[in-house]
Write an enzyme that holds these catalytic residues in place. Structure first.
Site, PDB file in Angstrom:
ATOM      1  N   HIS A   1       0.890  -1.254  -0.066  1.00 54.34           N
ATOM      2  CA  HIS A   1      -0.102   0.153  -0.023  1.00 54.34           C
ATOM      3  C   HIS A   1       0.745   1.259  -0.002  1.00 54.34           C
ATOM      4  O   HIS A   1       0.374   2.351   0.180  1.00 54.34           O
ATOM      5  CB  HIS A   1      -0.900  -0.149   1.299  1.00 54.34           C
TER       6      HIS A   1
ATOM      7  N   LYS B   1      -8.849  13.686   4.958  1.00 55.06           N
ATOM      8  CA  LYS B   1      -7.926  12.736   5.033  1.00 55.06           C
ATOM      9  C   LYS B   1      -6.818  12.725   6.319  1.00 55.06           C
ATOM     10  O   LYS B   1      -6.859  13.662   6.769  1.00 55.06           O
ATOM     11  CB  LYS B   1      -7.234  12.182   3.932  1.00 55.06           C
ATOM     12  N   ARG B   2      -6.164  11.508   6.539  1.00 57.11           N
ATOM     13  CA  ARG B   2      -5.219  11.685   7.568  1.00 57.11           C
ATOM     14  C   ARG B   2      -4.107  12.778   7.198  1.00 57.11           C
ATOM     15  O   ARG B   2      -3.934  13.025   5.866  1.00 57.11           O
ATOM     16  CB  ARG B   2      -4.125  10.367   7.796  1.00 57.11           C
TER      17      ARG B   2
ATOM     18  N   LYS C   1       0.496  14.294   1.575  1.00 57.51           N
ATOM     19  CA  LYS C   1      -0.879  14.431   0.972  1.00 57.51           C
ATOM     20  C   LYS C   1      -1.069  16.205   0.967  1.00 57.51           C
ATOM     21  O   LYS C   1      -2.040  16.472   0.293  1.00 57.51           O
ATOM     22  CB  LYS C   1      -1.917  13.818   2.197  1.00 57.51           C
TER      23      LYS C   1
ATOM     24  N   THR D   1      -8.711   6.436  -1.847  1.00 56.20           N
ATOM     25  CA  THR D   1      -9.877   5.636  -2.000  1.00 56.20           C
ATOM     26  C   THR D   1     -11.432   6.585  -1.910  1.00 56.20           C
ATOM     27  O   THR D   1     -12.400   6.829  -2.143  1.00 56.20           O
ATOM     28  CB  THR D   1     -10.445   4.480  -1.118  1.00 56.20           C
TER      29      THR D   1
ATOM     30  N   LYS E   1     -14.973   7.871  -3.423  1.00 51.26           N
ATOM     31  CA  LYS E   1     -16.184   8.335  -2.794  1.00 51.26           C
ATOM     32  C   LYS E   1     -16.748   9.842  -3.234  1.00 51.26           C
ATOM     33  O   LYS E   1     -18.078   9.758  -3.344  1.00 51.26           O
ATOM     34  CB  LYS E   1     -16.045   8.275  -1.365  1.00 51.26           C
TER      35      LYS E   1
HETATM   36  C1  F55 Z   1      -0.976   1.893   8.920  1.00 50.63           C
HETATM   37  C2  F55 Z   1       0.429   1.475   9.589  1.00 50.63           C
HETATM   38  C3  F55 Z   1       1.283   1.333   9.067  1.00 50.63           C
HETATM   39 CL1  F55 Z   1       2.791   0.719   9.826  1.00 50.63          CL
HETATM   40  C4  F55 Z   1       1.452   1.715   7.847  1.00 50.63           C
HETATM   41  C5  F55 Z   1       0.527   2.181   6.877  1.00 50.63           C
HETATM   42  C6  F55 Z   1      -0.731   2.321   7.516  1.00 50.63           C
HETATM   43  C7  F55 Z   1      -1.844   2.938   6.667  1.00 50.63           C
HETATM   44  O1  F55 Z   1      -2.850   3.299   7.240  1.00 50.63           O
HETATM   45  N1  F55 Z   1      -1.739   2.805   5.435  1.00 50.63           N
HETATM   46  C8  F55 Z   1      -2.770   3.431   4.557  1.00 50.63           C
HETATM   47  O2  F55 Z   1      -3.729   3.896   4.897  1.00 50.63           O
HETATM   48  N2  F55 Z   1      -2.433   3.491   3.253  1.00 50.63           N
HETATM   49  C9  F55 Z   1      -3.253   3.755   2.332  1.00 50.63           C
HETATM   50  O3  F55 Z   1      -4.026   2.413   1.742  1.00 50.63           O
HETATM   51  C10 F55 Z   1      -5.104   3.067   0.794  1.00 50.63           C
HETATM   52  C11 F55 Z   1      -5.609   1.536   0.479  1.00 50.63           C
HETATM   53  O4  F55 Z   1      -4.844   0.860  -0.396  1.00 50.63           O
HETATM   54  C12 F55 Z   1      -4.478   3.655  -0.336  1.00 50.63           C
HETATM   55  O5  F55 Z   1      -5.573   4.118  -0.984  1.00 50.63           O
HETATM   56  C13 F55 Z   1      -3.874   4.968   0.170  1.00 50.63           C
HETATM   57  O6  F55 Z   1      -3.217   5.535  -0.979  1.00 50.63           O
HETATM   58  C14 F55 Z   1      -2.658   4.524   1.223  1.00 50.63           C
HETATM   59  O7  F55 Z   1      -2.009   5.698   1.604  1.00 50.63           O
END
Ligand code: F55
Length: 833
Positions: free
Chosen positions: A374, A567-568, A573, A678, A682
């Protein structure tokens, strides 16, 4: 012990089998029964919380019937199952979703009204199940919805955190974290106190001989913690299929107290042992796209992975099949590298416990697992110190070394004399201290590796995993572009739009086959339709405006253009670029004469999102947004022309109010950094347009909706490296508009300038890693185009409708079908009545 009811007595069971309630009358009867018996309350003592509880219990009973039937048939028909291993499931609320999926929301609405309640007030009583950080966790939740809706036999496996993602409060413009204790009343989970697994940590490994004189490794000693299963039913939409989400909770293995210690008078240490055990599943780590290497996190990972695998293997063994058939019965998907130890654990079970030889076991393992990546951000790629693994999981470390040894031998055969290749791809990084590279382990132990959008999948194959493509060939790597469930993100979040779409697309079929949305396109020219469409958007904006008024006390004009970025909070971002753009807009308005100002388009700039508690820069960004808001929102020259809003505690249930209310949403990551995104899907699905960079799924959204229906800007991912290089080694000139923004910040217009010094310095002095200055001009220009386009409402609405009509591709149903076909090799198994 009797395992099941003998044949002659079964008739009685069938005669008294529980039947689901029917109709409004049946529903009301169940609600009153639950209030009066389950809750031991009465009509004189039934508040909205109690009505929520009783309504949920009524629907829960309904789900259970289908859930039992589903599980029985899956077992009896012995089909291949998918297991989705994810440390995060960002589920949100369950009641509304359950009512819609079983098709009884209208019935419940009428029934609740008859009993004196408004259904909205009841739905909002529920706490969000917020067992995730952001996109990755929410993707897992959308996948569960699609798996059930498409009748795939599938289970999710996760951790039952006592505390989900923290609640965010904004105090004096700063983020404050408050614990999310969400479990005080949770009717959606079923504790299975009889389904437990003992999980071992620490200890040491001994070699000994088995009955046949073969040497085997025995891992013993150490600490044991008990995993207890909690099951959550996952109903599909318009199908009886109800899958299971199994969440593990940790408990001291000696039961309440260790009686030995207790009787020895060591009461304190007995309680301490218990607390240490319970700590494992106590709290979700609140970092997204950052891995910090804490021992407790590794314990969580192993605890969850070992319990899940024990459970999966136990279920397989009941079928009495040969081990070689394991991959034909079981597909396990790893949601990022967090569950990578599952690969090692299965290998350990097969060789140490079941006595298979290495090669046979390894073939089973690699044919079972698939790994989804991801992120390409280096700080998010998991690595664990060898020393930590040596101490916590000594046998697993040995197995990892062996996996690496055999892998490197294979590489050496293909690339003789390429020492550097061996160093680069080794699972063990020869650094100080030595580290295990989890992504490499996941690749070596899986038969497929996928990225989550086309650009992202290309990037992983050409950058971080390039060597592995050379080693394994390109077929091991694939793309599955993310999707979202249209049930929650259209039908549930935006019921009026869903109804309007249904009236034009020949009913609700678009909810199970989203490509039906294309039928909308023929109505773009229909004036009445456009009017209705615009009215729904307006009503959704009024709803959000009310939320803003009631939570922040700020009045916003629903006729203004709503510009949303939720978003976070993360530098990649680029919320900082957004707020700099807002300041630029403010300065531009301030410079205008009152007459000129009157001609401007009013805008509401809305932000929301959590910063990881330890991410100082992200917290600075939140502070700047709030500081700008308090100046701009109280400036009499500006009035309605610009409002800046920071919505507190962005989460799934808030997203359901926010997504339907946007005119434009911002997806503006530095090109090449956002794997997919994502929420972009939405927002468009709900009739809003996007301003975005050529990144992640934005690119595919553009391909689908057409370039005229999206606002793209900024540098491309292939140019990022050179630009960064130029910042550091060439002369770095800051965009002049951005420089004016920085000067205003430094003047103290938004509070003590020192407060925001780091945000400015990141661009001016520290190499502008995220290319804020490089993209600023085209960002501002593109916002001007947005304003211009919005002035022509007829055309704007046409763009929105066209875009929605072309969003069929982004359903998580399409996405799950791709996984099923190209990775899992599983087929739907519809439940028979
Ligand atoms: C959480 C904990 C760790 Cl250790 C690493 C990553 C995350 C996390 O929350 N990652 C995350 O949300 N990644 C997101 O995944 C989405 C689904 O595939 C993507 O759309 C997005 O781009 C990506 O940042």
């Amino acid at each position: 012990i009797k395992a099941s009811i003998p044949e002659p007595q079964r008739a009685a069971w069938e005669k008294y089998a529980v039947k689901s309630f029917e109709g409004q009358e049946g529903f009301e009867r169940e609600v009153v029964r639950h209030v009066e018996t389950t809750l031991a309350r009465s009509l004189f003592n039934c508040d909205e919380k109690a009505a929520y509880a009783a309504t949920s219990l009524a629907f829960r009973d309904r789900l259970i019937t289908d859930w039992n039937k589903t599980q029985q048939q899956h077992t009896y028909r012995d089909a291949k199952r998918v297991y989705y291993l994810s440390l995060e499931f960002l589920m949100g609320r369950a009641l509304d979703n359950a009512m819609l999926n079983v098709g009884l929301k209208d019935t419940a609405k009428a029934g609740l009204a008859d009993l004196g309640f408004r259904i909205e007030d009841i739905i909002t009583q529920e706490n969000d199940a917020a067992l995730g950080n952001g996109g990755l966790g929410r993707l897992a939740a959308c996948f569960l919805d699609s798996l059930a809706s498409l009748d795939y036999p599938a289970w999710g496996y996760g951790l039952r955190y006592r505390y989900g993602i923290f609640k965010q409060e904004i105090i004096d413009g700063y983020q404050v974290e408050v614990p999310d204790y969400w479990l005080d009343f949770n009717p959606w989970e079923f504790p299975r106190h009889d389904v437990t697994v003992d999980i071992q940590f620490y200890g040491n490994v001994q070699k000994s001989a088995d009955a046949n004189g073969k040497t085997i490794s025995v891992w013993d000693g150490g600490e044991v913690v008990q995993a207890v299963a909690y099951d959550v039913p996952i109903p599909g939409y318009a199908t009886p299929t109800t899958n299971n989400l199994r969440l593990w909770s940790s408990k001291a293995s000696g039961g309440e107290f260790d009686f030995q210690k207790f009787n020895n008078g060591d009461y304190e240490s007995s309680v301490a042992d218990q607390q240490r055990a319970e700590t494992i599943s106590a709290v979700l780590y609140p970092n997204d796209n950052l891995e910090r290497g804490k021992e407790l996190r590794l314990k969580q990972q192993y605890f969850w992975v070992a319990a899940s695998l024990y459970d999966i293997v136990r279920r397989f063994k009941k079928s009495k099949r040969a081990w070689s058939e394991f991959p034909e019965q079981v597909a396990i998907q790893l949601n990022d590298t967090h569950p990578t130890l599952a690969i090692v654990e299965l290998q350990r079970i097969l060789i140490d416990v079941e006595g298979l030889d290495w090669d046979q076991a390894w073939a089973i393992v690699t044919n079972t697992f698939g790994y989804t990546n991801h992120t390409v951000l280096p700080e998010a790629l998991e690595k664990w110190p060898v020393s930590l693994l040596q101490n916590l999981l000594p046998r697993h470390l040995q197995i990892i070394f062996d996996i690496n040894l055999f892998f490197l031998q294979q590489v050496e055969k293909k690339f003789p004399d390429d020492r550097d290749m061996l160093r680069r791809v080794s699972i063990v990084e020869e650094s100080q201290p030595k580290m295990i590279r989890m992504a490499y382990l996941a690749i070596v132990g899986s038969h497929k590796v996928n990225g989550v959008a086309e650009l992202h999948s290309d990037l992983i194959q050409t950058t971080i995993f390039k060597d592995f493509v050379a080693i394994y060939g390109p077929d091991k790597f694939t793309n599955v572009t993310n999707g979202v469930t249209p049930r929650r993100w259209l039908h549930q979040a935006n019921p009026r739009l869903s109804e309007l779409i249904a009236s034009k697309c020949g009913g609700n079929e678009f909810l199970t086959d989203l490509t039906n949305l294309s039928k909308l396109e023929q109505f773009v020219g229909d004036k009445d339709f456009r009017k209705e469409w615009a009215e729904i958007k307006y009503a959704n904006k009024v709803r959000l405006a009310k939320h803003i008024k009631s939570t922040l006390g700020v009045t916003v004009n629903p006729a203004a253009l709503f510009d949303i970025q939720v978003k976070r909070i993360h530098e990649y971002k680029r919320q900082q670029m957004n707020i700099f753009g807002v300041i630029h807009r403010y300065l531009t308005l301030k410079k205008m004469s009152p007459e000129e100002r009157k001609k401007q388009l009013p805008r509401v700039s809305i932000f929301g999102g959590k910063a990881a508690p330890g991410y100082w820069m992200a917290k600075q960004i939140i502070h700047l947004i709030n500081s700008v808001g308090s100046v701009v929102n109280n400036d009499a020259d500006i009035g309605d022309l610009l409002k800046v809003i920071f919505l507190e505690d962005y989460n799934v249930s808030k997203a359901e109010i926010i997504c339907p209310a946007s005119d434009i949403s911002e997806h503006i990551s530095t090109a090449g950094t956002e794997a997919s995104g994502t929420s972009n899907m939405k927002f468009v699905l709900n009739g809003g347009l996007i301003i975005g960079t050529c990144d992640g799924a934005n690119i595919e959204i553009t391909r689908e909706v057409g370039e005229n229906n999206i606002f793209l800007f900024g540098n491309l991912s292939e140019d990022v490296e050179d630009l960064r290089h130029a910042h550091t080694y060439g002369s770095h000139t800051i965009d002049s508009d951005l420089d004016a923004v920085f000067k205003e910040i430094e003047k103290g217009t938004f509070g003590t300038p020192h407060d925001f010094g780091a945000l400015v310095a990141a661009v001016r002095q520290h190499g502008d890693y995220y290319l804020v200055s490089d993209d600023f001009h085209s960002y501002i220009e593109t916002h001007r185009l947005v304003d211009e386009a919005y002035r022509n409402q007829d055309e704007w609405v046409s763009k929105c409708i066209t875009a929605v009509a072309r969003m069929g591709f982004f359903s998580s149903d399409r996405c799950i079908n791709e996984y099923a076909e190209s990775i899992w090799n599983v087929e739907p198994l519809p439940i028979k009545e």
